[in-house]
Design an enzyme around this catalytic site. Structure first.
Site, PDB file in Angstrom:
ATOM      1  N   GLU A 185     -16.211   6.372   6.017  1.00  0.00           N
ATOM      2  CA  GLU A 185     -15.480   5.641   7.065  1.00  0.00           C
ATOM      3  C   GLU A 185     -15.443   6.513   8.306  1.00  0.00           C
ATOM      4  O   GLU A 185     -16.073   7.572   8.336  1.00  0.00           O
ATOM      5  CB  GLU A 185     -14.073   5.313   6.586  1.00  0.00           C
ATOM      6  N   ARG A 229       0.841  -1.207   0.000  1.00  0.00           N
ATOM      7  CA  ARG A 229       0.000   0.000   0.000  1.00  0.00           C
ATOM      8  C   ARG A 229       0.874   1.254   0.000  1.00  0.00           C
ATOM      9  O   ARG A 229       0.550   2.251  -0.656  1.00  0.00           O
ATOM     10  CB  ARG A 229      -0.960  -0.007   1.199  1.00  0.00           C
ATOM     11  N   LYS A 239      -2.661   7.063   1.605  1.00  0.00           N
ATOM     12  CA  LYS A 239      -2.408   7.289   3.028  1.00  0.00           C
ATOM     13  C   LYS A 239      -1.332   8.374   3.123  1.00  0.00           C
ATOM     14  O   LYS A 239      -0.155   8.096   3.345  1.00  0.00           O
ATOM     15  CB  LYS A 239      -1.972   5.976   3.700  1.00  0.00           C
TER      16      LYS A 239
HETATM   17  N1  PXG Z   1      -9.175   4.884   7.435  1.00  0.00           N
HETATM   18  C1  PXG Z   1      -8.262   5.820   7.692  1.00  0.00           C
HETATM   19  C2  PXG Z   1      -8.516   7.225   7.291  1.00  0.00           C
HETATM   20  C3  PXG Z   1      -7.069   5.460   8.311  1.00  0.00           C
HETATM   21  O1  PXG Z   1      -6.137   6.379   8.568  1.00  0.00           O
HETATM   22  C4  PXG Z   1      -7.850   3.168   8.425  1.00  0.00           C
HETATM   23  C5  PXG Z   1      -8.992   3.593   7.775  1.00  0.00           C
HETATM   24  C6  PXG Z   1      -7.661   1.720   8.730  1.00  0.00           C
HETATM   25  O2  PXG Z   1      -6.680   1.149   7.874  1.00  0.00           O
HETATM   26  P1  PXG Z   1      -5.734  -0.047   8.338  1.00  0.00           P
HETATM   27  O3  PXG Z   1      -4.898  -0.328   7.144  1.00  0.00           O
HETATM   28  O4  PXG Z   1      -4.931   0.428   9.503  1.00  0.00           O
HETATM   29  O5  PXG Z   1      -6.624  -1.180   8.691  1.00  0.00           O
HETATM   30  C7  PXG Z   1      -6.855   4.119   8.700  1.00  0.00           C
HETATM   31  C8  PXG Z   1      -5.601   3.710   9.397  1.00  0.00           C
HETATM   32  C9  PXG Z   1      -3.076   6.539  14.189  1.00  0.00           C
HETATM   33  C10 PXG Z   1      -3.301   5.441  13.264  1.00  0.00           C
HETATM   34  O6  PXG Z   1      -1.922   6.733  14.577  1.00  0.00           O
HETATM   35  C11 PXG Z   1      -4.211   5.546  12.226  1.00  0.00           C
HETATM   36  C12 PXG Z   1      -4.396   4.487  11.369  1.00  0.00           C
HETATM   37  C13 PXG Z   1      -3.722   3.319  11.550  1.00  0.00           C
HETATM   38  C14 PXG Z   1      -2.807   3.222  12.590  1.00  0.00           C
HETATM   39  C15 PXG Z   1      -2.606   4.293  13.460  1.00  0.00           C
HETATM   40  O7  PXG Z   1      -4.031   7.231  14.542  1.00  0.00           O
HETATM   41  N2  PXG Z   1      -5.257   4.681  10.378  1.00  0.00           N
END
Ligand code: PXG
Length: 290
Positions: free
Chosen positions: A182, A50, A149
């Site tokens: 989301e 990703r 991301k």
């Molecule tokens: N939506 C958004 C906008 C994200 O930033 C997810 C969904 C979930 O994706 P994953 O691949 O993690 O299943 C994310 C992920 C933090 C932090 O430090 C944020 C995320 C992941 C890990 C830590 O707040 N966001």
């Protein structure tokens, strides 16, 4: 703590980047949040894939190979002697000047931080999360690609501020058309009459790694799962709801805009998904200490 920056490990107090780095000046860069459990990195390949896709989408040239970054990530965990924790992998556009053009940034900067992670309090996993709908919409794909991301998280930060000020645990974000995208840092799933539904990525959801794992889990457990555009009505009237993310893992959501979801308690299918998720995280992944 030892932090990796461009091939060198620094103590935290000396881990610094230039004030001319475009990651700071313009939010120009990308990141991943990755978890490791019990001496294994969960879905490392998928996270790095990703990251490479994000780099491609923003026309950023990765300064090292996939294998080199994978090795550097594992080495950062080893240098810190951790078995359970969280990796923040950041790739900025690098050092440039006070103009926004990346042409003046000759080399991207790679930062890897490995640390413990602050979970939601255990009671949230038992009781479930309270959500409110945010007025701040998910960025439109024609403005800021929501599948990337990127380091440009102000959209999500503002939504999180709204949710927190409203006394909720999480904020539900809608896209420009008013369909559910989301939450501020998690994907959303609802369950109605035994079937699981989540918004498609084109509706503004990040292609979450945990989200993909939930598809695998449901397929294995024989629980029907599909992607479909959703409105708030679908959340208000769901039997169950849960959120997924690397940080949050899989967690029940029990209320949206003061309406209890189902009976207002974490649901049975949610519990089954959580159990299977915990098993996968503790038993699979890239071995850190070979
Ligand atoms: N939506 C958004 C906008 C994200 O930033 C997810 C969904 C979930 O994706 P994953 O691949 O993690 O299943 C994310 C992920 C933090 C932090 O430090 C944020 C995320 C992941 C890990 C830590 O707040 N966001």
């Amino acid at each position: 703590m030892k932090i990796y920056i461009d091939g060198v490990f620094y103590p935290e107090s000396e881990a610094k980047v230039s004030v001319f780095d475009h990651g700071l000046l313009y939010g120009d860069g990308i990141f991943e949040g990755i978890r490791f459990y019990n001496g294994r990195v969960f879905r490392l390949t998928e996270h790095l894939e990703r990251l490479w896709d994000s780099a491609k989408a923003i026309a950023l040239k990765m300064p090292l190979t996939f294998a080199e970054l994978e090795a550097a990530t594992l080495e950062t965990i080893r240098q810190n002697g951790l078995r359970d924790g969280y990796i923040r992998l950041v790739v900025t556009r690098g050092k440039g000047n006070l103009g926004l053009s990346p042409d003046r940034c000759p080399k991207a900067c790679v930062i890897i931080i490995a640390d413990k992670i602050q979970l939601y309090p255990e009671e949230k996993y038992q009781q479930g999360m309270v959500m409110v709908t945010c007025a701040t919409r998910r960025a439109a794909p024609a403005a800021l690609l929501p599948a990337v991301k990127s380091l440009n998280y102000l959209n999500n930060v503002m939504a999180k501020v709204e949710a927190t000020h409203a006394g909720a645990d999480e904020g539900l974000m809608l896209n420009e058309q008013g369909y559910v995208a989301e939450c501020t840092g998690d994907n959303i799933f609802v369950i109605k009459k035994g079937a699981v539904t989540t918004p498609p990525v084109y509706a503004g959801a990040l292609g979450g790694i945990t989200r993909d794992v939930v598809f695998e889990i449901c397929e294995e457990l024989g629980i029907p799962i599909r992607e479909r555009e959703m409105t708030r009505y679908d959340v208000y009237t769901a039997d169950e709801c849960f959120l997924t993310g690397t940080a949050a893992e899989v967690i029940a959501a029990i209320e949206l805009d003061t309406r209890p979801i189902g009976d207002g308690k974490p649901g049975a299918i949610t519990q089954r998904v959580i159990e299977k998720f915990r098993k996968l995280t503790s038993e699979t992944g890239t071995v850190i200490y070979g």
